[in-house]
Design a protein around this motif. Structure first.
Motif, short mmCIF file in Angstrom:
data_model
loop_
_atom_site.label_atom_id
_atom_site.label_comp_id
_atom_site.label_asym_id
_atom_site.label_seq_id
_atom_site.Cartn_x
_atom_site.Cartn_y
_atom_site.Cartn_z
N LEU A 1 98.83 21.70 46.16
CA LEU A 1 98.20 20.58 45.48
C LEU A 1 96.87 21.06 44.92
CD1 LEU A 1 98.50 17.57 44.80
CD2 LEU A 1 97.21 17.05 46.88
N ARG A 2 96.66 20.82 43.63
CA ARG A 2 95.44 21.21 42.94
C ARG A 2 94.82 19.98 42.28
NH1 ARG A 2 93.76 26.28 41.08
NH2 ARG A 2 92.10 26.17 39.50
N TYR A 3 93.50 19.89 42.37
CA TYR A 3 92.79 18.79 41.70
C TYR A 3 91.78 19.39 40.73
CZ TYR A 3 90.12 14.54 40.83
OH TYR A 3 89.51 13.47 40.23
N GLU A 4 91.79 18.89 39.49
CA GLU A 4 90.85 19.36 38.48
C GLU A 4 90.15 18.16 37.85
OE1 GLU A 4 93.18 23.45 37.15
OE2 GLU A 4 92.62 21.96 35.63
N TYR A 5 88.83 18.31 37.69
CA TYR A 5 88.03 17.24 37.08
C TYR A 5 87.24 17.83 35.93
CZ TYR A 5 85.06 13.17 36.54
OH TYR A 5 84.42 12.08 36.03
N THR B 1 107.75 30.61 35.79
CA THR B 1 108.07 29.43 34.98
C THR B 1 107.43 28.16 35.52
OG1 THR B 1 110.15 29.23 36.19
CG2 THR B 1 110.21 30.41 34.10
N THR B 2 107.18 28.12 36.83
CA THR B 2 106.48 26.97 37.43
C THR B 2 105.34 27.52 38.29
OG1 THR B 2 108.15 26.97 39.19
CG2 THR B 2 108.44 25.38 37.42
N PRO B 3 104.15 27.76 37.70
CA PRO B 3 103.05 28.41 38.42
C PRO B 3 102.59 27.61 39.63
CG PRO B 3 102.66 28.43 36.05
CD PRO B 3 103.82 27.52 36.30
N PRO B 4 102.27 28.29 40.75
CA PRO B 4 101.79 27.61 41.96
C PRO B 4 100.36 27.11 41.81
CG PRO B 4 101.81 29.98 42.28
CD PRO B 4 102.45 29.73 40.96
N ALA B 5 99.89 26.41 42.84
CA ALA B 5 98.60 25.72 42.78
C ALA B 5 97.42 26.68 42.65
CB ALA B 5 98.42 24.84 44.02
N ARG B 6 97.59 27.94 43.05
CA ARG B 6 96.49 28.90 42.97
C ARG B 6 96.04 29.13 41.53
NH1 ARG B 6 94.78 33.23 46.35
NH2 ARG B 6 93.63 34.81 45.17
N TYR B 7 96.98 29.03 40.59
CA TYR B 7 96.66 29.28 39.19
C TYR B 7 96.12 28.02 38.52
CZ TYR B 7 99.33 33.59 39.80
OH TYR B 7 99.79 34.80 40.23
#
Length: 794
Positions: A500-504, A209-215
């Motif tokens: 923590l995931r960053y997407e651009y 329900t709350t996917p981790p940063a790997r996904y």
């Protein structure tokens, strides 16, 4: 100002540097690591390993084995310990160890003990709780035998399955993966595909329900990951399945699987074919100062062929390489008879009758390649993956419209030639240290969408192009991502995980027809956090948070006009922006039997369809960002097996939705709703292999966004028989027996209300036969690939 591309490259380089530095760190404390296998050398997954101090008999550390049976326990002090292993709720190993530094301990547990305990204690391990997901162990349920995958999903706590798709109850925007590989299908197409898969090949279903940063951060609410069984033995195996289904029309499907496993090679070939037909009715009335009453009688015709070939080769003790290739041709055809009445001031002005034929052949191809490397003996791994996906739906709609105002007919051919292409490359590291487990990685994804939509009118026995109603569209998108995730067992009771995931994203859309070019560049941070507390073996508490993004699909961005008759069309909006979602959840689970969670879900800048009426008769359906929404909800599920021949799953959801709109033409709604389902599986006493099913679900009236949905429900019955030691399995089921799965409601706009009353032929009787041959323990290559972006190509 620093260029955005330079900024993301700098961040990605730093993340990669951190990953290699973490890998080179040396653990300063002692640990126990090893591998747990059964008597045949097969790794035992999800076994519980405990280190108990001999001094005070306290559990110092505990963990679960991974899918290959590997485990590692970090200990803060040297000394004498007792190492205990539990599998399916029973103790499978117990031994004393003197810990002085890092120790490796490989363990073989008895298969006999495991099988004996499955019968006695399967209910204890049917549902597992983890820090970031709930796991439903399908293989431990007696209801799993002989059913298709949609039936297994409908039994899974928190999930809702109907003819229109699959969702987590009370939430939206769910993504579905099989072995970590994102499915590119949605709606009825997804349901038809999952019907072609067998629940007997499923090991477990993960509800994240709350996917981790790997996904990937894409997808508003969560991920459903369907994990297939592994290949524990050498040799050949296979199965053949044929299904006959009767709705208003008859349909059938056939599937075949051939698996091979040797010491170095694991391979599977899966073939599928289906031909389903359904009768649908859609009544959509726009009621206001100017009213349009529209009624569709529709025949949906789904047919297709597909093949999936996967191969994995073991290069050595530490590495393997492989690929997965899937190709399919699906025809999603429709014949529609539409009657539209146009009223002004309550008086009938005119009537249009449109007879249309939709022909939509779709050819899709997916290629996944991977290389996995074991970096050390402590569980550190590296994975390199390359993905490619193409989707080429060429659609032609021929429609003829007659008006009661004149005797002439308007004949139109609407053509669409579309080419979607998506490719990605990623590298991931899994790095276990004494102080924590670290995951980090990089990914780049590119998108291309070229579409050519033509509106041709029949003039003097020839079709002539109408440039004003035709359009070309070119779309380019690039997404760069970097992430790091850290998890740690704080002690025997507390565990934590944060990421923590960053997407651009760089986006450019261009329409040669209108000479309109739109660009958009944006970057976002996506934090995730989890905290779990297990006071004892019976109780489990968790707190989780994640931020998600929902990017528009190609079709919603394309400004082409898709006409259903000369006065009604659908179009896309190239100015559409992504929406963001914040998910907060507190969950409690007892013995894998009772699961309760409360959640808050906040949607920002949500987008949806808008309907506008021009000149009193022209209906235009478009997309826009307008919705902010907050949902507060409660989920509960209960598994009970009072006797060994009965299993019951009860799931309930209640929520309150509060919506606001930035567009004046939208009339937002607030309100409460609830949903519940009851699934029962009865094993007939004294008749080996025979079981019955009795299932019911109901969704109560709901107000969310600018929509009011009326009550709908479904009652299903089924019977299954396993013969010749499970070699032959027969299944007969009847769904929506009372024909109560009818979608009804209102959509509210400032100047009018849109009423809908739709039924999609959900009442169905199905007969399925499955024959298993060869070594039934061989499952073939089940490599897990994450390719989350594919579904945006629909």
């Amino acid at each position: 100002m620093i260029p955005s591309n330079y900024l993301i490259l700098t961040i990605m380089k730093k993340m990669l540097t951190i990953g290699f530095l973490l890998l080179s760190l040396h653990a300063m404390s002692q640990s126990i690591s090893g591998n747990i296998t059964d008597e045949e050398g097969v790794g035992v997954d999800y076994a519980e390993v405990m280190a108990i101090s001999s001094t005070d008999q306290a559990v110092t550390q505990s963990t679960l084995t991974d899918e290959k049976g590997n485990f590692r326990l970090a200990l803060s002090q040297k000394g004498d310990y007792v190492l205990r292993v539990f599998h399916f709720g029973a103790e499978a190993y117990n031994d004393s160890l003197l810990i002085d530094g890092d120790i490796r301990k490989d363990i073989v547990i008895s298969k006999k003990i495991e099988l004996e305990e499955v019968t006695v204690t399967a209910t204890r391990k049917l549902i597992e709780s983890k820090v970031d997901r709930m796991v439903f162990n399908v293989e431990n349920s007696m209801a799993a035998t002989g059913m298709d995958l949609t039936q297994a999903l409908s039994m899974t706590p928190l999930l809702r399955v109907d003819e229109t798709g699959i969702s987590i109850v009370g939430k939206s925007g769910v993504s579905i993966m099989v072995n970590g590989k994102m499915l590119q299908l949605s709606g009825p197409d997804l349901v038809n595909y999952l019907r072609s898969l067998r629940a007997d090949d499923v090991s477990k279903i993960e509800v994240i329900t709350t996917p981790p940063a790997r996904y990937e951060a894409q997808g508003n609410s969560g991920i459903i990951n369907i994990i297939l069984k592994k290949n524990p033995k050498l040799g050949w195996s296979g199965n053949l399945t044929s299904t006959f289904a009767q709705t208003t029309y008859a349909g059938y499907g056939n599937n075949g699987t051939l698996n091979y496993q040797s010491e170095k090679v694991s391979s599977s070939l899966r073939l599928r074919q289906f031909d389903w037909n359904a009768r649908a009715t859609e009544q959509i009335d726009v009621v206001g100062d100017n009213t349009i009453l529209s009624y569709d009688q529709r025949k949906d015709m789904y047919s297709g062929l597909g093949a999936n070939w996967s191969l994995d080769y073991q290069l050595g003790d530490r590495s393997n390489i492989g690929f997965i290739y899937d190709i399919s041709r699906i025809d999603n055809d429709m014949n529609i008879m539409n009657t539209s009445n146009y009223l002004s001031g309550g008086e009938l002005d005119s009537t249009l009758i449109t007879d249309s034929e939709h022909r939509n052949p779709i050819v899709t191809q997916t290629l996944n390649t991977y290389y996995d490397l074991k970096l050390n003996d402590k569980g550190a791994n590296m994975s390199i993956v390359g993905n490619y996906f193409s989707n080429q739906p060429d659609t032609q709609v021929d429609f003829e419209t007659n008006s009661d105002e004149n005797d002439s007919a308007t004949t139109v051919r609407n053509q669409s030639f579309i080419d979607y292409q998506i490719w990605s490359g990623q590298i991931d590291f899994s790095l276990p240290f004494s102080w924590a487990n670290v995951e980090t990685g990089l990914k780049y994804t590119g998108f291309i969408n070229n579409s050519d939509v033509r509106y041709l009118e029949l003039m003097n026995q020839q079709y002539e192009l109408n440039p004003a109603r035709s359009n070309e569209f070119e779309y380019r998108e690039g997404n760069s991502a970097a992430y790091v995730s850290v998890s740690k067992d704080l002690n025997a009771k507390w565990s934590a995980k944060a990421g923590l995931r960053y997407e651009y994203s760089n986006i450019e859309g261009y329409s040669p027809t209108t000479d309109q070019r739109n660009t958009n560049n944006y970057g976002s941070w996506f934090p995730t956090a989890y905290l779990s507390y297990r006071p004892d073996d019976l109780n489990f508490w968790s707190l989780s948070y994640s931020k998600r993004i929902n990017r528009p699909s190609f079709r919603t961005l394309n400004p082409f006009r898709w006409y259903s008759n000369p006065l009604s069309y659908y179009t896309g909006n190239p100015q559409l922006l992504p929406s963001f979602n914040h998910n907060l959840e507190i969950a409690y689970r007892y013995k894998g039997i009772l699961n309760v969670s409360i959640y808050r879900q906040q949607l920002e800048n949500g987008y949806g369809r808008t309907v506008q009426i021009f000149n009193g008769i022209e209906r235009v359906v478009n997309w826009a960002n307008y919705l902010d929404q907050v949902n507060y909800g409660l989920n509960a599920s209960l598994f009970i097996s009072p006797v060994n021949w009965l299993e019951s799953y009860i799931t309930a959801n209640a929520f309150y939705s509060e919506s606001t709109s930035s567009l004046e033409l939208i009339d937002p709604q607030n309100g409460y709703s609830a949903y519940y389902s009851i699934n029962n599986t009865i094993r007939v006493p004294k008749v080996s292999g025979l079981s019955l099913m009795l299932n019911f679900w109901q969704a109560l009236p709901a107000r969310t966004g600018n929509t009011f949905s009326r009550e709908l429900s479904s009652l299903s019955l089924g019977v299954r028989m396993s013969l010749f030691e499970n070699t032959l399995q027969c299944s007969l089921s009847a769904n929506d027996i009372l024909r109560t799965s009818v979608s009804q409601g209102e959509i509210f706009f400032a100047d009018f209300t849109q009423f809908y009353n739709n039924y999609y032929d959900a009442r169905r009787v199905s007969l399925s036969l499955t024959y298993n041959f060869g070594n039934n323990k061989v499952r073939g290559n089940q490599k897990r690939i994450q390719f989350d972006e594919k579904y945006r190509g629909n």
